[in-house]
Structures are given as C-alpha cells and as structure tokens.
Design an enzyme around this catalytic site. Structure first.
Site, PDB file in Angstrom:
ATOM      1  N   GLU B 217      -1.049   4.358  -5.989  1.00 60.45           N
ATOM      2  CA  GLU B 217      -1.259   3.496  -7.272  1.00 60.45           C
ATOM      3  C   GLU B 217      -0.494   4.282  -8.345  1.00 60.45           C
ATOM      4  O   GLU B 217      -1.053   4.371  -9.389  1.00 60.45           O
ATOM      5  CB  GLU B 217      -2.801   3.323  -7.651  1.00 60.45           C
ATOM      6  CG  GLU B 217      -3.441   2.461  -6.675  1.00 60.45           C
ATOM      7  CD  GLU B 217      -3.417   1.147  -6.906  1.00 60.45           C
ATOM      8  OE1 GLU B 217      -2.793   0.544  -8.037  1.00 60.45           O
ATOM      9  OE2 GLU B 217      -3.469   0.382  -5.970  1.00 60.45           O
ATOM     10  N   ASP B 218       0.727   4.209  -8.136  1.00 55.65           N
ATOM     11  CA  ASP B 218       1.780   4.580  -9.189  1.00 55.65           C
ATOM     12  C   ASP B 218       1.778   6.078  -9.666  1.00 55.65           C
ATOM     13  O   ASP B 218       2.405   6.509 -10.361  1.00 55.65           O
ATOM     14  CB  ASP B 218       1.744   3.614 -10.349  1.00 55.65           C
ATOM     15  CG  ASP B 218       2.382   2.353 -10.145  1.00 55.65           C
ATOM     16  OD1 ASP B 218       3.088   2.284  -8.845  1.00 55.65           O
ATOM     17  OD2 ASP B 218       2.405   1.613 -10.788  1.00 55.65           O
TER      18      ASP B 218
END
Lengths: 376, 600
Positions: B217-218
């Site tokens: 998630e980044d």
C-alpha cells in the site's frame, strides 16, 4: 400425523408448515416426520433475528455504506434506443424521500394476449402515447378582428394517430366548456362565449395546445421492447390508472416506477413492494449487493402508517415518539418549541435519547432487565 | 460588420474584422500599442474583442511569419553576448504574449521543424506548456498528466535547502535538509530556476520489489545504513516569541525570571534554563513544560483593583513555555524592538528529524509513500555486485498509476551515476530512453535495468531479477514527530466538560456519530455508555419538580431551590452535556421536568 403438525403450529410459520407438508413423502413414519419438523424448527429459529438486534440501524448502514460508492452520473450510449432514466444516488434519494413527483416517471406496460406477440406492436405503442392538440396541429393563430383562436390541423398527423377530424373536435369540445367551437375543413375556430379581451385570447391559445386528444395522458414517449418471448412497452411518463383502462394492457404485470402512484392505484401493500423493487433496481444497476431484507425494513417503516412516508423530517422522523430524537435530526428548535407548547413527555425508549443522556441504550446487551420475585 | 468590444465594453463596429485584428497585432509588434493588449476575432458571434485588462493569464510565444520564426540565430547570438535582453525581443516583436482569447486565432507549432506557412507562432520550448514545478518532473511526457501535477505539488512540500541565510532567519515552522543533492536526472527548468542553489532531495538507490510486506500500500522500506550515512536527515526550526506589551496606566510586561510570589508561578525547575535577563541560554536542551522566555504581566483588571485585596495586586506569570510533546535545542536568540518600540525576544528552537516509521517520502512523479520499515543494512537485499538499495519501492504502485517517467528516471539516474554525468530529462526534449538503455548496456549492466539480487536475511538468491537503479527522492515535510498524538486522560473544555480537541491542546480523539452506530449495531450497549461517559456527572434531582437540585457539602444535604428542604432528592448520573442542554432549555423559558423512575 395431523396432530403432529398441529403441535408445531405457532412454532413454525404456517406457510413453512404448509411447504413441509407438501414435500413430505406420502409414506413416512411418524418418527421421521417429527425429526424433520424438529430440524425445520431448529433451522427456522436459527434464521430468526435475535431480540434486541438493531435491525433498523444495520439496514441503514448496509444501504448507506454502499450508497457512498454509487456513481452520480448517468451513462448514455450514443445510437441506442433508450430513455433517460434517473439512476444511482439521485434515484435512491427520490425513492426514500417518498416524493410525489419523481423526475423520470416510467411505466412498463405488459400486454394482454394476443397483443403481446409483436403483431402491430408499433400501432399499439403509438396508441398509448399521449397526443395533444399541438402534436397534430400545423398552426395556431389568433384572429384579432373576430376574437377567435384558429387551429389548423395537419391532416397527415391526424391520420397517423388513427383518428379523424370529428374525434378531434369532440375532444376539444370536451376540454373546453362555454366555448363556441366550429370546424371547417381542417380548421377549428374557438370563440369564447363570454366577452373576453385579447389577453384572455392569448391565454386560451396556450391552453388549447395542451388539450388531450388520444392515448394515455402524461405518457409522452413509448418504446416497444422485446422481453423474453413477448413484447412490452416502456413508456416515459406514467399514468397507471389510465393504462389499466386500456384493453391491450395486462393489469396484473404492468407497473410504474412511481411509488406514490402505486400507492394511490393499488394500495399500500403494493407500494411497499414497489419501494423494495425500485430500491433493488437501483442497487442492482450499480452492481452492488445488498440483502433485500434491509430494503424491506426500510419499506415497512415508510408504509406502516397506511400512506407513504419519506425518510425525511416530515415523514418517518416526525413519527418518532421521542422529542429529543426528533430534535437531534433536523430543525431542533421547532421540535422543542412544539413539544414545550403541549408539555410532551419523552419516555427515553430509544437509542438517540439515551446516548444524549449517557444511559445504556435499549438494544443488544442494554435491552434485558432483571425481574425477580420479592418476598413479602 | 463585426461588433467591437474594448475591455468587455461595447465600443462600436468594424467593417473588416480580420483586417482590423491583423492591423492591431501589427501595430502592437511595432510598439505603437501596449504589449499587454490582446485582440481576438470570434467568427461565430462575429465579434472582435480587444482586451488590455488585468488578471488575464498570458504566455510568451515566438512570432512566426511565412513559416519562419522571427527569432533568428542572430538574436540568439546577441542574447548570449548579452547585447539584447528579453524585453528587447518583446519590443522588436520577436516574442509576444498571448492570452487565452487571442490564442484561439493562432496555430502554434510545438517544434521548429514542424513549421508550415500556416503557423503563426512557435513555442519557446515545449516545456513552456507546463508550469514551473511540473517542468521539474523529468521525462514528464512519459507520465499521466494528473500524476504529473501531483508530482509537481509534492515538490513544493519537499524538505530542502530553502534559503542560504537560514541561520540568521526567524522563519515559522521550517525544515532544512542536512545533505541536499542536485538531481542526476534534471530538466532545463532546474537550470532556469537555479535549482542547484536550493536543492531539495537526494539521489538514492531504489529497488523496485516487495520486501516482507513492509512496503505494501505505497509504503517504502528504507535502509538504516543510509540513514546513518545522512539520508533524509533534516532539522526542524520553530521560533518562540515574546513581546513586552504596554498597557494603559504606564504598565508593561517584563521579560525576566519571574519572582516566586507571582500569580501562576510554575515551579523552580521550569525556570532553570533562564539566564539573568529572563531568556534561555543557547544550546540548552529543552523539553515539555520548560520555560524559554520568562515574562510577567500586570494584573488583569486594573479598574476593579481593590487596594485591600492583595491577591489582585500581584503581577501574573505569562512566560513562553514549551507545549505538550514539544522538545528541541535552543539555536538562536534575537533581542530587538518591534515597530511600536516594545522589546521583542525571539528564540529559535532546533530539533533534528531523523527518518522514522511514518515519515513521508516521494519521487518526483507523484509516487508518494510513507516509511513502513527501517531495516539494518544487513537485512536489506543486495545485488550481485554488492549494492544495497537505500529504499525499496513497491511495484504495485506502477500499473494503475501509469507513471512510466518514474521507471525511466530510475534507469536514467543509474546510467548517470555509472557514467559520471548528468542526464537531461526535460519533458519532450529529453535524452532518448533507448539510448539510455544502450549506454547502460555498454557499461556492463543489463539494458532493462534489472539485476540479480540476494535476500539480505537468508542470503538466498532471488528467483526474479530486480529492477534497481538510482532516483532523486524527496523527503516531505509531513513527519510523524510533528503529528503523533495520543491521550488517556487530559484537559477538558470548560463549557461542556468534554475532552478538548486537537493535538496542541492534548485533546481526545472524537468518537463520532458513525462510530457510535457501530456500537449500536453490535448491540454493545453498555460499552457504548462507557465510551461516552467522558463528561458524566452526578446531579441531585428533585422528585417534586424534576429540576436539578443543589447539594450543600458543608451540611451534607441537598435541597431544591424551588420546593425547599422537605422533598425527596435523588442523585442521577447523566452526561454533563445533557445537564447543559437542560439549562439552555430553562434559559429559553422551557421547563424540562425530569421524571425519575425507580432503579429497580
């Protein structure tokens, strides 16, 4: 055997009991039948909602959470025969608000046999469409000298909808009382029997444009489509009552998307089902998945007073028993003042009031009380 | 006959609008009409607009005549020699500014070799199409436009070397990157904007891979070794200000070490860093509650001052102290006077910000992410040649966002680092990506930028080849150290007795309406009550009239202000907010009567 079923009456709903009876093999011994009934009873009780479950809030959350993911805009496809229909969130809001005038009323007209086979479907569809005087006229003019309004009819258009001049005249006469109406060739001249001025004449000119000539009133667009092995007619504009008078129409299956109209024509039970169906349509259309029972409880809330109440401060919320609960929704001052005027009492029986007072809310673990015998 | 509007007001009509427009443009180029006047003919409405008003967005373009740009080699030579400047080109009609309306009537060529006789203008440079920060994104023509805009926006939040005179400035709330670098892959906008003088990032080695799930998630995983070597270390500056205000009656504030008999005196420990003049000494390490500038103020209500009342005659404490959760080192002290001649003391605090979990990093392509894990260098993966990445970026950030420029920069900077040169990544005019690969290949690397890597913890060779290269990474100003917040108990509001709001006031985290609904939906009624009893109070209620009664602690007795002593009064637990609401009802003239029920 009958007494066995009798003993389960009240424990299992009648409809379920009936079904079990139907599906039991004709020759079955009592013990087995009892076991089956016991298992059905167990399954049924497991499926029941527990007491104190906050079904309303769960329904609201279940619909509301998905509602945030709905796309607001409608998509149009170029070149495809379709009608502009409100979908998505605006439509959902419209249904749940219980609006009388919805933005895109529509009917799905099912045809009675033998009309539903597709023969002359276009003619049938056109005969359903409403024709106003302006649709068949080529010109409206005012004769200032004689104070009459003259309507020149377009013969082609008149013939296309399958009526004649006499019928047009009849329809105009029916709509306009106290007026002198004459027909000459394809011109209808209308003169007021009262001594009206020129201004009235202009008003009259605009008024007569909207005179209903043929078809179902308010239906301004028709679209025959094939559904399964029969043809149905989808209309823009809705008038269920007038549609039912039509001999082509199958009144059992024909529906409208206007919930309030369903309530007026078919009654509140039909309206309840209509709310469920319409909400479900929106949700299905958006590719979401919400259990139908959530919509059912919302529909029940909207209909339980006998007429449709929207989920607004004028509708469902105004039915709440608690002043504090009403005040915590919208327009608090109004509710408090009206409660103060009559000395209303708040029994603190529901959720919001108790949250405000920091008391246990009467749902779930907060619901049961303790009852004990006191020795005297 | 076309209608003519000057500055949006109708002025008259022109017979031949096209000729009119071209003659206005001609005169403007000659210098007979102001340069900021734009003219436009709208054929559809048959109207000519002449506009010289303020607030229109205009942009410069090279004038083209008969397919030949007015800007010639001669001009360029003159520019290089410094014989002419920009304004001279404007005066000569070589370059002109167009607004959105006049642009409608033009045909603008992107590159010089595209010119045809129909063209009226030529872009100064394709990069002029985008703004300053967007032009700082390398290989922007290989990037989704929205991500490009985000990439530009992120650069504005990057910590860098914001001003060379930072040591003598008193800026509010600024950050300074300790070892900033110039990007290896740059654009001409870096040159134009003198980026070398205020860089705001660092060239680091990036591996595009997942690593133990700490960069999902980044998120990004960073190398503790890199931090130890100075990666993304920054300093945070914040000033504390105190002023000797003057009050009516000749009284003033006094910056000093407050006396012990002063109203609101903290404690001796809090003032321990203050020097004689009441100001903290430089390089003092201060923490929560420590006084930085000691100050006393005159009594508040002079008019109602009672001579016999000693308490009101005392000066009050108004020192500047560190708030909850703050710490730092005193960096710089400034004693001066403000515009009104009052003594003004500013103390700058400095605090070092070492990257930690939750700090925000980004490349220049809108690929932002927070630190998910900091691993020791030994735990990081390494390449066959022993290179350990400084940062691990997740490949899942690429497909949906389509930031191809991110990948090209990675290859480009890798080549730049290995070949020892800067790479031109100017949007629409960059070094060709294919050439980059070729040159990288000639240096002994795989042309697609991948390398064999080994797991740092097990030493196993990884099955897949990993895309590794260099990139210019930015540390953004959003750091957890400035945002972290928690509370168990703490200050409450005076009016509602509910917890205060916000980190600065050590506030609580609101459990809102929708959060409440989750408790109700679970049927967790008693838990809900417990969560909401931050403002619970016990009030005595009169059984007779249903109004809140009064408890007299001296007599240990409750009485009702309406019904007197001889009524039954019971204690009820309610939220203070509800008690407040009842009071407000009463003030409206509405009688809220509480009817008590037996508890059993």
């Amino acid at each position: 055997m009958e007494d066995l079923f009798k003993s389960y009456e009240g424990k299992i709903p009648d409809s379920l009991l009936e079904k079990v009876k139907e599906h039991l093999p004709p020759k079955i011994d009592r013990k087995k039948a009892e076991e089956i009934l016991e298992r059905v009873y167990q399954e049924f009780t497991n499926a029941c909602v527990d007491p104190g479950e906050s079904v309303g809030l769960i329904a609201a959350e279940s619909i509301g959470e998905q509602g945030t993911q709905m796309t607001l805009n409608t998509f149009h496809y170029a070149g495809v025969a379709e009608m502009n229909v409100t979908v998505g969130l605006p439509r959902l809001i419209e249904i749940l608000d219980g609006r009388k005038n919805i933005s895109t009323p529509m009917m799905e007209i099912y045809l009675a046999a033998p009309y539903n086979k597709g023969k002359d479907i276009k003619q049938i569809a056109l005969s359903i469409k409403e024709n106003k005087l302006k649709d068949i006229a080529s010109e409206f003019s005012i004769n200032v000298a004689e104070l009459i309004v003259e309507v020149a009819l377009d013969e082609q258009k008149v013939n296309a909808i399958g009526i004649d001049m006499a019928k047009v005249k009849k329809a105009v006469e029916k709509a306009l009382k106290d007026f002198n109406i004459k027909t000459k060739d394809n011109i209808i001249s209308i003169r007021s029997s009262k001594d009206d001025g020129l201004n009235e004449l202009y008003k009259l000119k605009e008024k007569i444009k909207e005179i209903h000539i043929s078809g179902i009133k308010d239906v301004y667009q028709v679209l025959p489509v094939r559904r399964g092995d029969e043809f149905i007619i989808i209309t823009a504009g809705s008038n269920l009552k007038a549609a039912f008078d039509n001999e082509y129409v199958d009144p059992i299956r024909t529906t409208t998307n206007n919930v309030c109209e369903v309530s007026d024509v078919l009654g509140i039970e039909a309206a309840r089902q209509s709310i469920i169906n319409e909400v479900f349509k929106v949700i299905e259309n958006q590719g979401l998945n919400i259990d139908k029972r959530h919509m059912m409880i919302v529909a029940d809330m909207m209909c339980n007073s006998g007429s449709i109440k929207g989920v607004t401060r004028y509708g469902v919320v105004s039915q709440k028993a608690s002043v504090l609960a009403k005040a915590s929704f919208e327009t608090p001052i109004k509710h408090i003042i009206s409660a103060a005027l009559v000395g209303e009492e708040d029994k603190l029986n529901s959720v919001v009031e108790n949250v405000m007072l920091n008391q246990a809310v009467p749902v779930g673990t907060g619901l049961p009380g303790l009852i004990t015998k006191i020795k005297k | 006959m076309a209608e003519l509007f000057l500055n949006n007001k109708f002025k008259g009509e022109v017979d031949d609008p096209k000729r009119f427009v071209s003659s206005v443009i001609e005169e403007r180029r000659k210098g007979n009409i102001p340069l900021n006047v734009n003219v436009c003919y709208d054929e559809e409405s048959d109207t000519v607009y002449v506009d010289g008003t303020k607030g229109r967005v205009v942009r410069p373009l090279i004038v083209v005549k008969n397919g030949k740009p007015a800007l010639t080699d001669k001009h360029i030579q003159q520019l290089q020699k410094g014989e002419v400047v920009w304004d001279d080109l404007l005066k000569q009609g070589v370059i002109e500014y167009l607004d959105a309306a006049e642009e409608e009537n033009t045909l603008i060529a992107f590159f010089e070799d595209e010119l045809t006789p129909e063209h009226t203008h030529l872009e100064l440079h394709p990069i002029a199409l985008v703004g300053l920060t967007t032009a700082l994104v390398p290989y922007g023509n290989y990037c989704h436009s929205t991500k490009l805009a985000i990439g530009g926006k992120n650069q504005k939040q990057a910590i860098g070397f914001y001003a060379a005179n930072f040591s003598v400035r008193m800026d509010m709330d600024v950050n300074l990157l300790q070892t900033p670098q110039v990007p290896v892959v740059a654009t001409i906008m870096h040159e134009i904007s003198s980026y070398k003088e205020h860089p705001s990032g660092q060239n680091i080695v990036v591996a595009v891979m997942g690593y133990m799930g700490y960069n999902i998630e980044d998120a990004v995983v960073i190398n503790q070794g890199s931090i130890d070597r100075g990666f993304a270390r920054s300093t945070y500056f914040r000033p504390a200000v105190a002023e000797e205000l003057r009050y009516a009656g000749g009284l003033t504030d006094d910056i000093c070490i407050p006396d012990k008999d002063i109203k609101g005196y903290k404690s001796e420990v809090d003032y321990r860093y203050l020097e004689e003049e009441g100001i903290i000494y430089p390089e003092a390490r201060v923490g929560e509650g420590d006084v930085i500038i000691g100050k006393t103020s005159p009594p508040r209500f002079l008019s109602s001052m009672d001579e016999y009342n000693l308490a009101s005659n005392v000066r009050r404490e108004s020192s500047v102290a560190l708030k909850h959760g703050e710490e730092g080192i005193v960096d710089f002290i400034l004693i001066t006077e403000n515009g009104e001649g009052n003594k003004l003391v500013q103390v700058r605090l400095r605090d070092s910000r070492i990257p930690e979990i939750g700090d925000k990093f980004t490349s220049r392509h809108g690929q932002k992410g927070v630190v998910g894990a900091i691993l020791t260098q030994s735990d990081m993966p390494f390449t066959a040649s022993g290179i350990v990445p400084d940062l691990i970026f997740s490949p899942h950030g690429i497909p949906s966002r389509m930031t191809i420029s991110h990948l090209i920069e990675l290859v480009g900077a890798k080549l730049g680092a290995m070949a020892g040169r800067y790479i031109d990544g100017t949007t629409f005019a960059a070094e060709d990506e294919a050439d980059l690969r070729k040159e990288l290949n000639s240096l002994g690397f795989r042309e697609n930028g991948t390398e064999t890597m080994y797991n740092g913890q097990t030493g196993e060779q990884m099955q897949a080849k990993v895309f590794v290269g260099n990139m210019y990474y930015l540390k953004l100003k959003h750091m957890v150290a400035n945002k972290i917040h928690s509370r168990a108990r703490g200050p409450i509001q005076l009016l509602t007795r509910q917890p205060t709001e916000g980190r600065a006031k050590e506030g609580g985290l609101r459990l809102g309406e929708m959060e409440k609904d989750t408790f109700v939906a679970h049927g967790a009624s008693l838990l809900l009550k417990e969560r909401f009893d931050s403002d619970k109070t016990i009030v005595p209620v009169c059984e007779e009239c249903g109004i809140i009664a009064v408890y007299n602690e001296f007599k240990n007795k409750s009485y009702c202000p309406i019904c007197g002593d001889n009524v039954e009064i019971n204690n009820v637990e309610i939220s203070y907010a509800f008690k407040l609401m009842l009071d407000e009802f009463k003030s409206l003239g509405v009688y809220p009567k509480m009817v008590l029920e037996s508890k059993y």
